[in-house]
Design a protein around this motif. Structure first.
Motif, PDB file in Angstrom:
ATOM      1  N   GLN A   1      -3.814   7.476  -2.975  1.00  0.00           N
ATOM      2  CA  GLN A   1      -3.642   6.345  -2.222  1.00  0.00           C
ATOM      3  C   GLN A   1      -3.762   5.250  -3.354  1.00  0.00           C
ATOM      4  OE1 GLN A   1      -5.509   6.976   1.585  1.00  0.00           O
ATOM      5  NE2 GLN A   1      -6.447   4.700   1.730  1.00  0.00           N
TER       6      GLN A   1
ATOM      7  N   ILE B   1       0.829  -1.241  -0.082  1.00  0.00           N
ATOM      8  CA  ILE B   1       0.042   0.008   0.078  1.00  0.00           C
ATOM      9  C   ILE B   1       0.780   1.326   0.016  1.00  0.00           C
ATOM     10  CG2 ILE B   1      -1.986   1.179   1.174  1.00  0.00           C
ATOM     11  CD1 ILE B   1      -2.219  -1.839  -0.049  1.00  0.00           C
TER      12      ILE B   1
ATOM     13  N   VAL C   1      -9.510  -5.515   0.654  1.00  0.00           N
ATOM     14  CA  VAL C   1      -8.265  -4.663   0.433  1.00  0.00           C
ATOM     15  C   VAL C   1      -8.512  -3.441   0.696  1.00  0.00           C
ATOM     16  CG1 VAL C   1      -6.353  -4.270  -0.859  1.00  0.00           C
ATOM     17  CG2 VAL C   1      -7.040  -6.486  -0.619  1.00  0.00           C
ATOM     18  N   GLU C   2      -9.696  -3.076   0.083  1.00  0.00           N
ATOM     19  CA  GLU C   2     -10.105  -1.464   0.280  1.00  0.00           C
ATOM     20  C   GLU C   2     -11.367  -1.271  -0.386  1.00  0.00           C
ATOM     21  OE1 GLU C   2      -9.843   0.822  -2.991  1.00  0.00           O
ATOM     22  OE2 GLU C   2     -10.090  -1.068  -4.057  1.00  0.00           O
TER      23      GLU C   2
ATOM     24  N   ASN D   1      -8.364   1.729   2.649  1.00  0.00           N
ATOM     25  CA  ASN D   1      -7.451   0.660   2.716  1.00  0.00           C
ATOM     26  C   ASN D   1      -7.251  -0.069   3.943  1.00  0.00           C
ATOM     27  OD1 ASN D   1      -6.433   1.930   0.014  1.00  0.00           O
ATOM     28  ND2 ASN D   1      -5.455  -0.089  -0.045  1.00  0.00           N
TER      29      ASN D   1
ATOM     30  N   THR E   1      -3.053   0.800  -4.205  1.00  0.00           N
ATOM     31  CA  THR E   1      -2.666  -0.628  -4.139  1.00  0.00           C
ATOM     32  C   THR E   1      -1.825  -1.231  -5.134  1.00  0.00           C
ATOM     33  OG1 THR E   1      -4.929  -0.786  -2.779  1.00  0.00           O
ATOM     34  CG2 THR E   1      -3.764  -2.828  -3.266  1.00  0.00           C
TER      35      THR E   1
END
Lengths: 153, 153, 153, 153
Positions: B135, B115, C85-86, D90, B137
């Motif tokens: 933000q 992340i 995860v998100e 997240n 992933t």
């Protein structure tokens, strides 16, 4: 979907697109502009590739962001302009195709905020593969048409 | 922040960046590569502009996505590669400057997912303005170094 | 949409839902479990309200997150489990209704990651109003069925 | 960070929090309210658990959303109210602790939109573990103080 405030929305959107150097840089075009939706097309050419020969994820984001933002712009007054507040994109598959198509649409029009979505498809041998999915928030700048808006994002 | 698995991470990241045509197209450079963080710089030039003469939000997204993705790549084995699963970006202010700086950093390294965050600043007359916040992933592709990875995103 | 790996997916999902105290706390139920989609229903009652008497946005997020996560769980092996995860959610309208319905669906199944979407509707006087839209990333934990998984998120 | 428009912002925020039944339902408290930041605390108790005995991700989202939203509310006029446009979170680690702390802060205050972030930590045996990271967009409703705002989200 909702009232058409400006019968000339398509010309207005096309004129704005034509002023975006960054869209010309990546060779994107805007062949479809309807009330509440647009399509941006991008040929696959070497300049937009990442290290594995697919179209760069950031370029996929550029056309998704723009297609959805212009979908929002079709629904505002000629005296208003729009700007992207934020977007979130999932990359679902490599952008592996001869051409990419980003389809943007308005999900919820509002006076101040317009919520949109975009899907990006890779076209290869006549087949479409969904390669990205985006959700976006657009802000309407009232009384700031694009021509007058010099000091804004 | 965590163990350095590959003392040559900076060369590996620079080599990958050099293979990204899309970064060359927008004239982005990667002057800083440290363990868990990178910086991408972008000069303001006409080709990356939107209709108001600022840097296009999609281009801001490209350098944010790449800076954070390469920050993740500094923390994986030389036999691994990374790909962007998703990112979310807020555009906070017009990208109005002579130069943009995207700073990417790893927030949480993991075996399969990493992340990250990125900030993009516009530099003007020696002042930095935060213009975007992201933000992200990242997924680690084990046993797929960039050279061998042909069929992946 | 894709191969059914487990004919008993609905029982497995219902058993997991029944173990979530937080779903009982807010009085949510799971009346629909199909391959790749689920529905969570929530009655409007005082305990889930925010300061204006609508359902709290965080509670809307809870049922959206769970509906989409369970949609993903319908598509994995009985020996696997899933975790969020998100997610990213836009709140489109006040959650003003006698009942909320969260519909979660799988957009892209994958071996390690499953991408989902959810919509939340407020039901009032027989009309549905879309009040939230969510995009989510789910991770598949291979070889960690829910019963054996003690140390994981 | 910016001008304090209302010296009584903390009382105003606490009064709003006290009217949120959903916060009482999960046993959340608001022990810290400063200009541009707040903290929400949540004891770990059975009612907020998911199937593995950790705090439910949706509950983590509730306190993150609220902590950041109230951080925004500290910066508006007493005649204004705020609402969540969207948030992205997240989940970084299981919410495994005796207590959770959500810290919300304003990243960019604006007249119409306020951009915030929140971090959620799990406290266990005196150690903090970052378990969630959120980025959020808040809208300011001008001239709609909470008491007068009946018809809005």
């Amino acid at each position: 979907m909702s009232k058409i405030f400006d019968p000339h929305f398509a010309e207005r959107v096309q004129a704005s697109f034509a002023r975006q150097n960054a869209m010309a840089l990546i060779q994107a075009t805007l062949p479809v502009v309807a009330h509440g939706m647009t399509e941006i097309h991008l040929p696959h050419w070497p300049g937009v590739e990442q290290q594995h020969g697919f179209v760069h994820g950031g370029v996929v984001g550029m056309i998704a962001d723009s297609a959805a933002g212009y979908a929002a712009m079709t629904m505002v007054l000629p005296t208003d302009s729009v700007l992207t507040v934020e977007f979130k994109m999932n990359l679902l598959a490599p952008a592996d195709g001869d051409k990419l198509i980003a389809r943007g649409k308005v999900v919820r029009p509002g006076r101040t905020l317009i919520i949109t979505q975009a899907e990006v498809f890779a076209m290869k041998d006549g087949r479409e593969t969904l390669c990205a999915l985006m959700q976006q928030t657009i802000m309407v700048m009232h009384g700031k048409s694009e021509k007058s808006e010099v000091g804004s994002r």
